[in-house]
Design a protein around this motif. Structure first.
Motif, PDB file in Angstrom:
ATOM      1  N   THR A 103     -10.762  22.154  26.852  1.00 31.93           N
ATOM      2  CA  THR A 103     -10.953  22.119  25.507  1.00 31.93           C
ATOM      3  C   THR A 103      -9.942  22.977  24.695  1.00 31.93           C
ATOM      4  OG1 THR A 103     -13.395  21.959  25.930  1.00 31.93           O
ATOM      5  CG2 THR A 103     -12.671  22.750  23.579  1.00 31.93           C
ATOM      6  N   ALA A 104      -9.516  24.256  25.339  1.00 30.08           N
ATOM      7  CA  ALA A 104      -8.444  24.969  24.869  1.00 30.08           C
ATOM      8  C   ALA A 104      -6.992  24.378  24.738  1.00 30.08           C
ATOM      9  CB  ALA A 104      -8.584  26.334  25.552  1.00 30.08           C
ATOM     10  N   ILE A 105      -6.869  23.575  25.629  1.00 31.70           N
ATOM     11  CA  ILE A 105      -5.536  22.774  25.777  1.00 31.70           C
ATOM     12  C   ILE A 105      -5.413  21.709  24.666  1.00 31.70           C
ATOM     13  CG2 ILE A 105      -4.242  20.905  27.021  1.00 31.70           C
ATOM     14  CD1 ILE A 105      -5.093  22.415  29.560  1.00 31.70           C
ATOM     15  N   VAL A 106      -6.462  21.296  24.235  1.00 30.79           N
ATOM     16  CA  VAL A 106      -6.565  20.225  23.224  1.00 30.79           C
ATOM     17  C   VAL A 106      -6.286  20.879  21.889  1.00 30.79           C
ATOM     18  CG1 VAL A 106      -7.883  18.531  21.746  1.00 30.79           C
ATOM     19  CG2 VAL A 106      -8.016  18.514  24.363  1.00 30.79           C
ATOM     20  N   VAL A 107      -6.990  22.123  21.819  1.00 31.75           N
ATOM     21  CA  VAL A 107      -6.881  22.680  20.696  1.00 31.75           C
ATOM     22  C   VAL A 107      -5.430  23.423  20.400  1.00 31.75           C
ATOM     23  CG1 VAL A 107      -7.617  25.082  19.534  1.00 31.75           C
ATOM     24  CG2 VAL A 107      -9.342  23.403  20.424  1.00 31.75           C
ATOM     25  N   GLY A 108      -4.748  23.881  21.633  1.00 32.06           N
ATOM     26  CA  GLY A 108      -3.523  24.414  21.697  1.00 32.06           C
ATOM     27  C   GLY A 108      -2.471  23.399  21.195  1.00 32.06           C
ATOM     28  N   ILE A 109      -2.730  22.007  21.793  1.00 32.93           N
ATOM     29  CA  ILE A 109      -1.791  20.753  21.333  1.00 32.93           C
ATOM     30  C   ILE A 109      -2.092  20.609  19.638  1.00 32.93           C
ATOM     31  CG2 ILE A 109      -1.618  18.423  21.538  1.00 32.93           C
ATOM     32  CD1 ILE A 109      -2.283  18.747  24.424  1.00 32.93           C
ATOM     33  N   ALA A 110      -3.241  20.647  19.078  1.00 34.07           N
ATOM     34  CA  ALA A 110      -3.363  20.570  17.802  1.00 34.07           C
ATOM     35  C   ALA A 110      -2.620  21.694  16.939  1.00 34.07           C
ATOM     36  CB  ALA A 110      -4.767  20.542  17.347  1.00 34.07           C
ATOM     37  N   LEU A 111      -2.759  23.067  17.169  1.00 32.00           N
ATOM     38  CA  LEU A 111      -2.208  24.220  16.790  1.00 32.00           C
ATOM     39  C   LEU A 111      -0.463  24.116  16.787  1.00 32.00           C
ATOM     40  CD1 LEU A 111      -2.346  27.063  15.515  1.00 32.00           C
ATOM     41  CD2 LEU A 111      -2.118  27.749  18.014  1.00 32.00           C
ATOM     42  N   THR A 112      -0.144  23.555  17.962  1.00 31.39           N
ATOM     43  CA  THR A 112       1.174  23.340  18.301  1.00 31.39           C
ATOM     44  C   THR A 112       1.806  22.055  17.100  1.00 31.39           C
ATOM     45  OG1 THR A 112       1.410  23.785  20.404  1.00 31.39           O
ATOM     46  CG2 THR A 112       3.151  22.800  19.591  1.00 31.39           C
ATOM     47  N   ALA A 113       0.999  21.103  16.903  1.00 33.94           N
ATOM     48  CA  ALA A 113       1.625  19.864  16.291  1.00 33.94           C
ATOM     49  C   ALA A 113       1.438  20.524  14.641  1.00 33.94           C
ATOM     50  CB  ALA A 113       0.396  18.858  16.218  1.00 33.94           C
ATOM     51  N   VAL A 114       0.213  21.483  14.280  1.00 35.98           N
ATOM     52  CA  VAL A 114       0.275  21.830  12.883  1.00 35.98           C
ATOM     53  C   VAL A 114       1.414  22.935  12.585  1.00 35.98           C
ATOM     54  CG1 VAL A 114      -0.879  23.134  11.395  1.00 35.98           C
ATOM     55  CG2 VAL A 114      -2.159  21.357  12.617  1.00 35.98           C
ATOM     56  N   GLY A 115       1.872  23.756  13.860  1.00 35.71           N
ATOM     57  CA  GLY A 115       2.751  24.625  13.618  1.00 35.71           C
ATOM     58  C   GLY A 115       4.162  24.111  13.448  1.00 35.71           C
ATOM     59  N   LEU A 116       4.613  23.025  14.045  1.00 34.11           N
ATOM     60  CA  LEU A 116       5.853  22.079  14.128  1.00 34.11           C
ATOM     61  C   LEU A 116       5.771  21.334  12.715  1.00 34.11           C
ATOM     62  CD1 LEU A 116       6.211  20.677  17.677  1.00 34.11           C
ATOM     63  CD2 LEU A 116       7.442  22.453  16.555  1.00 34.11           C
ATOM     64  N   ALA A 117       4.751  20.892  12.198  1.00 33.68           N
ATOM     65  CA  ALA A 117       4.905  20.367  10.608  1.00 33.68           C
ATOM     66  C   ALA A 117       4.963  21.323   9.817  1.00 33.68           C
ATOM     67  CB  ALA A 117       3.423  19.495  10.661  1.00 33.68           C
ATOM     68  N   LEU A 118       4.348  22.670   9.618  1.00 30.06           N
ATOM     69  CA  LEU A 118       4.676  23.517   8.945  1.00 30.06           C
ATOM     70  C   LEU A 118       6.272  24.083   9.078  1.00 30.06           C
ATOM     71  CD1 LEU A 118       1.614  25.700   9.058  1.00 30.06           C
ATOM     72  CD2 LEU A 118       2.370  24.260   7.123  1.00 30.06           C
ATOM     73  N   ILE A 119       6.509  24.169  10.263  1.00 28.63           N
ATOM     74  CA  ILE A 119       8.076  24.525  10.344  1.00 28.63           C
ATOM     75  C   ILE A 119       9.153  23.346   9.659  1.00 28.63           C
ATOM     76  CG2 ILE A 119       9.854  24.679  12.296  1.00 28.63           C
ATOM     77  CD1 ILE A 119       7.789  26.267  13.890  1.00 28.63           C
ATOM     78  N   VAL A 120       8.785  22.138   9.966  1.00 27.77           N
ATOM     79  CA  VAL A 120       9.664  21.073   9.522  1.00 27.77           C
ATOM     80  C   VAL A 120       9.723  21.460   7.922  1.00 27.77           C
ATOM     81  CG1 VAL A 120       9.942  18.516   9.032  1.00 27.77           C
ATOM     82  CG2 VAL A 120       9.494  19.421  11.248  1.00 27.77           C
ATOM     83  N   ARG A 121       8.520  21.505   7.311  1.00 28.81           N
ATOM     84  CA  ARG A 121       8.483  21.633   5.782  1.00 28.81           C
ATOM     85  C   ARG A 121       9.214  23.065   5.286  1.00 28.81           C
ATOM     86  NH1 ARG A 121       8.206  18.816   2.135  1.00 28.81           N
ATOM     87  NH2 ARG A 121       6.792  19.941   1.015  1.00 28.81           N
ATOM     88  N   ILE A 122       8.946  24.106   6.065  1.00 27.50           N
ATOM     89  CA  ILE A 122       9.672  25.154   5.609  1.00 27.50           C
ATOM     90  C   ILE A 122      11.232  24.989   5.615  1.00 27.50           C
ATOM     91  CG2 ILE A 122      10.457  27.449   6.496  1.00 27.50           C
ATOM     92  CD1 ILE A 122       7.328  27.745   7.345  1.00 27.50           C
ATOM     93  N   TYR A 123      11.697  24.452   6.789  1.00 26.55           N
ATOM     94  CA  TYR A 123      13.238  24.056   6.864  1.00 26.55           C
ATOM     95  C   TYR A 123      13.797  23.185   5.756  1.00 26.55           C
ATOM     96  CZ  TYR A 123      17.641  22.888   8.959  1.00 26.55           C
ATOM     97  OH  TYR A 123      18.913  22.863   9.022  1.00 26.55           O
ATOM     98  N   ALA A 124      12.766  22.109   5.572  1.00 24.37           N
ATOM     99  CA  ALA A 124      13.262  21.222   4.445  1.00 24.37           C
ATOM    100  C   ALA A 124      13.245  22.021   3.116  1.00 24.37           C
ATOM    101  CB  ALA A 124      12.125  20.135   4.393  1.00 24.37           C
ATOM    102  N   GLU A 125      12.365  22.886   2.959  1.00 25.30           N
ATOM    103  CA  GLU A 125      12.298  23.615   1.587  1.00 25.30           C
ATOM    104  C   GLU A 125      13.220  24.776   1.555  1.00 25.30           C
ATOM    105  OE1 GLU A 125      10.941  24.415  -2.105  1.00 25.30           O
ATOM    106  OE2 GLU A 125      10.440  22.844  -0.877  1.00 25.30           O
ATOM    107  N   TYR A 126      13.589  25.508   2.550  1.00 33.19           N
ATOM    108  CA  TYR A 126      14.442  26.681   2.363  1.00 33.19           C
ATOM    109  C   TYR A 126      15.790  26.499   3.359  1.00 33.19           C
ATOM    110  CZ  TYR A 126      10.430  28.744   0.535  1.00 33.19           C
ATOM    111  OH  TYR A 126       9.235  29.092  -0.239  1.00 33.19           O
ATOM    112  N   GLY A 127      15.738  25.557   4.335  1.00 29.56           N
ATOM    113  CA  GLY A 127      17.193  25.422   4.724  1.00 29.56           C
ATOM    114  C   GLY A 127      17.405  26.473   6.039  1.00 29.56           C
TER     115      GLY A 127
END
Length: 126
Positions: free
Chosen positions: A88-112
């Motif tokens: 269960t923790a592995i599944v939650v960790g994968i979801a956390l990583t996906a959300v984190g990467l999505a936020l990182i992509v948005r931060i890079y698009a906004e601030y460079g």
């Protein structure tokens, strides 16, 4: 003293590996300015915790937790609960990583940039 340490490292190598992964993960979270490297550090730390749960759940000579139908003594059995928790923790960790990467992509698009110190400077100027 050294013999005791070597004995622990050779018989309990999973715990030693867990502490190494945990240390590397915490170091990456604290010392790196890059957000992607921080996320990788979080994943290493999670992996250390998963390894700890599995190592603690290991039962020497334990069998699968299946009770015989003939009513005989099943003997020493391993508990499946820690493995289920880790899954269960592995599944939650994968979801956390996906959300984190999505936020990182948005931060890079906004601030460079993905450097934390640069992001703080940019945010302070706004």
């Amino acid at each position: 003293m050294i013999e005791g340490t070597l004995d622990v490292l050779t018989t309990r190598y999973a715990y030693a590996l867990m502490f190494v992964l945990m240390g590397i993960g915490i170091y990456m979270i604290i010392a790196n300015e890059n957000l992607v490297k921080k996320l990788i550090g979080v994943n290493l730390f999670q992996t250390a915790i998963f390894l700890f749960f599995v190592a603690v759940a290991y039962v020497e000579g334990g069998k699968a937790p299946i009770v015989p139908s003939d009513g005989s003594d099943p003997g020493l059995m391993a508990s499946p609960l820690p493995h289920v928790i880790v899954l269960t923790a592995i599944v939650v960790g994968i979801a956390l990583t996906a959300v984190g990467l999505a936020l990182i992509v948005r931060i890079y698009a906004e601030y460079g940039t993905l450097r934390e110190d640069t992001l703080r400077e940019v945010r302070a100027d706004e």
